[in-house]
Design an enzyme around this catalytic site. Structure first.
Site, PDB file in Angstrom:
ATOM      1  N   CYS A 159       2.692  -7.334  19.991  1.00 26.29           N
ATOM      2  CA  CYS A 159       3.704  -6.288  19.795  1.00 26.29           C
ATOM      3  C   CYS A 159       3.046  -4.918  19.911  1.00 26.29           C
ATOM      4  O   CYS A 159       3.496  -4.072  20.672  1.00 26.29           O
ATOM      5  CB  CYS A 159       4.386  -6.447  18.442  1.00 26.29           C
ATOM      6  SG  CYS A 159       5.386  -7.933  18.294  1.00 26.29           S
ATOM      7  N   ASN A 190       1.294  -1.493  11.119  1.00 20.68           N
ATOM      8  CA  ASN A 190       0.712  -1.014  12.373  1.00 20.68           C
ATOM      9  C   ASN A 190       0.212   0.420  12.240  1.00 20.68           C
ATOM     10  O   ASN A 190      -0.843   0.772  12.769  1.00 20.68           O
ATOM     11  CB  ASN A 190       1.740  -1.079  13.507  1.00 20.68           C
ATOM     12  CG  ASN A 190       2.278  -2.453  13.791  1.00 20.68           C
ATOM     13  OD1 ASN A 190       3.439  -2.597  14.167  1.00 20.68           O
ATOM     14  ND2 ASN A 190       1.458  -3.488  13.618  1.00 20.68           N
ATOM     15  N   ILE A 221      15.824  -2.973  13.233  1.00 21.32           N
ATOM     16  CA  ILE A 221      15.928  -3.407  11.841  1.00 21.32           C
ATOM     17  C   ILE A 221      16.656  -4.740  11.859  1.00 21.32           C
ATOM     18  O   ILE A 221      17.748  -4.852  12.440  1.00 21.32           O
ATOM     19  CB  ILE A 221      16.707  -2.394  10.978  1.00 21.32           C
ATOM     20  CG1 ILE A 221      15.988  -1.041  10.930  1.00 21.32           C
ATOM     21  CG2 ILE A 221      16.911  -2.937   9.562  1.00 21.32           C
ATOM     22  CD1 ILE A 221      16.808   0.062  10.275  1.00 21.32           C
TER      23      ILE A 221
END
Length: 277
Positions: A159, A190, A221
């Site tokens: 990702c 992250n 979300i």
């Protein structure tokens, strides 16, 4: 970090309802960016408590090139367990691609070595980057993460996939591209991980730190995180902590969790939320 709360608000107010691989459902926006000046504090969220040890140990694990969760579990990190095989294998995920990218002649390339060397010898280069998007090893979406790992593929594709570095006035800045961002659970990790890596590289290269920039493609979300997000947005951000590196290891690969000291972290309580697999 008001910029992060503003991003969550943006997704809530402007997101489109979309299906997703996990079957959970999301609201999503496309193409966003936010940044943080590291001189203004370490970007660990204060509107909910985060497990700093997991963030640091995951990064150390990535840099080690390991792709089995055994070491993570031994060091209190469980965030990868749902995707691993019974033996703990994840296939050739992040660390493998960062430190041992396979070449056609049977060798490997250590992209982290390349970055460190370039920062030390040619800091004005616009080619100081590494990434994990190795198409040959991307997983088959029709089978489970565990089956992919057993077949020599990644259990999950990266990702957070491309990191680029920039030096001005002997200060190191970092730019991260994230293709798919779970904005409530994943993005705070992250962000803090990128900040840690920037501090570590800067120390190894005798530089100060500048800013971090994160470019996000699909920012979402999950439908089962809506109430948690609203709770978080309602909280007032507190002063950010400071990060101190207590020693300078011999190389970027030799850091331990004990080398990191977080000073002044005073967050609101943790907000639990389910992980979509």
């Amino acid at each position: 970090m008001k910029s992060y709360l503003d991003l969550l608000t943006d997704v809530l107010e402007n997101g489109s309802v979309k299906g997703d691989r996990t079957g959970t459902g999301t609201i999503s926006v496309f193409g966003r960016q936010y940044r943080h000046d590291l001189s203004k504090g370490f970007p660990l969220l204060t509107t909910k408590k985060l497990h700093f040890k997991s963030i640091v140990n995951e990064l150390i694990w990535f840099l080690s090139g390991d792709t089995n969760i055994k070491w993570l579990n031994e060091n209190g990190v469980k965030i990868w367990n749902e995707w691993a095989t019974e033996e703990g294998d994840l296939g050739p995920v992040y660390g493998k691609q960062w430190t041992a990218w396979p070449t056609k002649d049977g060798g490997t390339i250590n992209q982290i070595d390349y970055v460190v060397n370039a920062l030390k010898t040619n800091p004005n280069s616009r080619r100081i980057l590494f990434h994990g998007w190795n198409v040959e090893y991307l997983p088959d979406e029709k089978v489970s993460p565990q089956e992919n790992a057993e077949n020599g593929k990644m259990a999950l594709p990266p990702c957070h996939l491309l990191y680029q570095f920039y030096v001005v006035d002997n200060k190191l800045s970092a730019h991260l591209f994230i293709r798919s961002s779970d904005s409530f659970l994943g993005l705070p990790y992250n962000t803090a991980s990128l900040a840690c890596l920037t501090h570590m590289l800067a120390q190894q290269c005798d530089m100060g730190v500048g800013e971090i920039v994160i470019s996000l493609s699909d920012v979402h979300i999950y439908s089962n995180h809506m109430e948690q997000v609203k709770t978080q947005i309602s909280r007032e951000p507190r002063k950010l902590p400071e990060l101190k590196l207590l020693r300078k290891p011999e190389s970027i690969y030799d850091y331990k969790f004990e080398d990191f000291e977080l000073v002044g972290y005073d967050p609101h309580p943790h907000i639990a939320a389910p992980v979509s697999i």
